[in-house]
Design a protein around this motif. Structure first.
Motif, PDB file in Angstrom:
ATOM      1  N   PHE A   9      67.010  46.721  45.427  1.00 35.96           N
ATOM      2  CA  PHE A   9      67.831  45.690  44.802  1.00 35.96           C
ATOM      3  C   PHE A   9      68.923  46.341  43.949  1.00 35.96           C
ATOM      4  CE2 PHE A   9      63.880  43.405  45.614  1.00 35.96           C
ATOM      5  CZ  PHE A   9      64.353  42.226  46.160  1.00 35.96           C
ATOM      6  N   PHE A  10      69.565  47.376  44.475  1.00 38.97           N
ATOM      7  CA  PHE A  10      70.601  48.083  43.746  1.00 38.97           C
ATOM      8  C   PHE A  10      71.929  47.335  43.805  1.00 38.97           C
ATOM      9  CE2 PHE A  10      68.071  51.982  44.503  1.00 38.97           C
ATOM     10  CZ  PHE A  10      68.080  52.480  43.222  1.00 38.97           C
ATOM     11  N   HIS A  11      72.697  47.457  42.734  1.00 39.24           N
ATOM     12  CA  HIS A  11      74.090  47.036  42.779  1.00 39.24           C
ATOM     13  C   HIS A  11      74.982  48.257  42.959  1.00 39.24           C
ATOM     14  CE1 HIS A  11      73.707  42.777  41.984  1.00 39.24           C
ATOM     15  NE2 HIS A  11      72.751  43.079  41.134  1.00 39.24           N
ATOM     16  N   ASP A  12      74.437  49.433  42.664  1.00 40.42           N
ATOM     17  CA  ASP A  12      75.150  50.693  42.862  1.00 40.42           C
ATOM     18  C   ASP A  12      74.796  51.212  44.249  1.00 40.42           C
ATOM     19  OD1 ASP A  12      76.174  50.600  40.259  1.00 40.42           O
ATOM     20  OD2 ASP A  12      74.375  51.557  39.456  1.00 40.42           O
ATOM     21  N   HIS A  13      75.527  50.756  45.251  1.00 43.94           N
ATOM     22  CA  HIS A  13      75.152  51.030  46.632  1.00 43.94           C
ATOM     23  C   HIS A  13      75.209  52.499  47.014  1.00 43.94           C
ATOM     24  CE1 HIS A  13      74.685  46.832  47.551  1.00 43.94           C
ATOM     25  NE2 HIS A  13      75.884  46.570  47.070  1.00 43.94           N
ATOM     26  N   GLU A  14      75.914  53.324  46.242  1.00 39.87           N
ATOM     27  CA  GLU A  14      75.978  54.736  46.599  1.00 39.87           C
ATOM     28  C   GLU A  14      74.636  55.444  46.412  1.00 39.87           C
ATOM     29  OE1 GLU A  14      77.275  54.308  42.346  1.00 39.87           O
ATOM     30  OE2 GLU A  14      77.906  53.369  44.198  1.00 39.87           O
ATOM     31  N   TRP A  15      73.726  54.870  45.654  1.00 42.71           N
ATOM     32  CA  TRP A  15      72.393  55.461  45.461  1.00 42.71           C
ATOM     33  C   TRP A  15      71.478  55.178  46.648  1.00 42.71           C
ATOM     34  CZ3 TRP A  15      69.840  55.679  40.106  1.00 42.71           C
ATOM     35  CH2 TRP A  15      70.764  56.061  39.142  1.00 42.71           C
ATOM     36  N   GLU A  16      71.766  54.151  47.393  1.00 44.82           N
ATOM     37  CA  GLU A  16      70.842  53.668  48.417  1.00 44.82           C
ATOM     38  C   GLU A  16      70.614  54.588  49.615  1.00 44.82           C
ATOM     39  OE1 GLU A  16      71.240  48.881  48.139  1.00 44.82           O
ATOM     40  OE2 GLU A  16      72.686  49.953  49.365  1.00 44.82           O
ATOM     41  N   PRO A  17      71.642  55.117  50.265  1.00 47.63           N
ATOM     42  CA  PRO A  17      71.410  55.828  51.520  1.00 47.63           C
ATOM     43  C   PRO A  17      70.360  56.942  51.473  1.00 47.63           C
ATOM     44  CG  PRO A  17      73.717  55.330  51.298  1.00 47.63           C
ATOM     45  CD  PRO A  17      73.067  54.972  49.981  1.00 47.63           C
ATOM     46  N   ALA A  34      78.307  45.211  52.917  1.00 45.71           N
ATOM     47  CA  ALA A  34      77.533  46.285  52.281  1.00 45.71           C
ATOM     48  C   ALA A  34      76.531  46.871  53.265  1.00 45.71           C
ATOM     49  CB  ALA A  34      76.817  45.762  51.035  1.00 45.71           C
ATOM     50  N   ALA A  35      75.908  46.025  54.082  1.00 45.58           N
ATOM     51  CA  ALA A  35      74.935  46.494  55.067  1.00 45.58           C
ATOM     52  C   ALA A  35      75.603  47.411  56.093  1.00 45.58           C
ATOM     53  CB  ALA A  35      74.265  45.312  55.757  1.00 45.58           C
ATOM     54  N   GLU A  36      76.803  47.059  56.535  1.00 46.28           N
ATOM     55  CA  GLU A  36      77.522  47.885  57.501  1.00 46.28           C
ATOM     56  C   GLU A  36      77.917  49.231  56.884  1.00 46.28           C
ATOM     57  OE1 GLU A  36      78.902  49.440  60.822  1.00 46.28           O
ATOM     58  OE2 GLU A  36      77.699  47.626  60.656  1.00 46.28           O
ATOM     59  N   MET A  37      78.381  49.208  55.649  1.00 43.01           N
ATOM     60  CA  MET A  37      78.736  50.461  54.961  1.00 43.01           C
ATOM     61  C   MET A  37      77.489  51.342  54.800  1.00 43.01           C
ATOM     62  SD  MET A  37      81.951  50.204  54.617  1.00 43.01           S
ATOM     63  CE  MET A  37      82.395  51.487  53.489  1.00 43.01           C
ATOM     64  N   ARG A  90      66.302  46.499  57.280  1.00 44.58           N
ATOM     65  CA  ARG A  90      66.636  45.086  57.108  1.00 44.58           C
ATOM     66  C   ARG A  90      67.686  44.943  56.026  1.00 44.58           C
ATOM     67  NH1 ARG A  90      63.202  41.441  60.035  1.00 44.58           N
ATOM     68  NH2 ARG A  90      61.484  42.681  60.800  1.00 44.58           N
ATOM     69  N   GLY A  91      68.656  44.145  56.298  1.00 50.71           N
ATOM     70  CA  GLY A  91      69.682  43.877  55.309  1.00 50.71           C
ATOM     71  C   GLY A  91      70.842  43.157  55.957  1.00 50.71           C
ATOM     72  N   PRO A  92      71.341  42.144  55.374  1.00 49.70           N
ATOM     73  CA  PRO A  92      70.884  41.548  54.125  1.00 49.70           C
ATOM     74  C   PRO A  92      69.429  41.073  54.227  1.00 49.70           C
ATOM     75  CG  PRO A  92      72.993  40.599  54.803  1.00 49.70           C
ATOM     76  CD  PRO A  92      72.507  41.471  55.913  1.00 49.70           C
ATOM     77  N   ILE A  93      68.748  41.138  53.120  1.00 53.52           N
ATOM     78  CA  ILE A  93      67.327  40.817  53.093  1.00 53.52           C
ATOM     79  C   ILE A  93      67.094  39.356  52.719  1.00 53.52           C
ATOM     80  CG2 ILE A  93      66.471  43.138  52.673  1.00 53.52           C
ATOM     81  CD1 ILE A  93      66.458  42.506  49.687  1.00 53.52           C
ATOM     82  N   GLY A  94      65.927  38.869  53.114  1.00 53.11           N
ATOM     83  CA  GLY A  94      65.525  37.509  52.765  1.00 53.11           C
ATOM     84  C   GLY A  94      65.758  36.524  53.891  1.00 53.11           C
TER      85      GLY A  94
END
Length: 81
Positions: free
Chosen positions: A3-11, A33-36, A55-59
């Protein structure tokens, strides 16, 4: 589930999670965001098969903004599996 808003941490975190036997790996964010995120995972060398598991977007409810509703929507998606 991230549930990050800082997407650069995710990959890097998602790459590690996708290498496990977890039955659900997902991340919050828009379709853009999912494509990036997917493009960055490719750059990191994550296989197409592993990326397909993400999975993303989630939910189950698209574009939920309220944190409580998002949590319930994601939980419902996980339970549906």
């Amino acid at each position: 589930v991230l549930f990050f808003h800082d997407h650069e941490w995710e990959p890097p975190i998602l790459a590690e999670a996708l290498s496990t036997d977890a039955f659900y790996v997902g991340a919050q964010g828009s379709m853009r965001a999912a494509e990036m995120r997917r493009m960055e995972l490719v750059r990191l060398g994550v296989s197409d098969g592993d990326i397909a598991e993400l999975r993303g977007p989630i939910g189950l409810v698209p574009s939920v903004r309220d944190a409580r509703k998002l949590a319930i929507s994601v939980l419902a998606e996980v339970l549906s599996l």
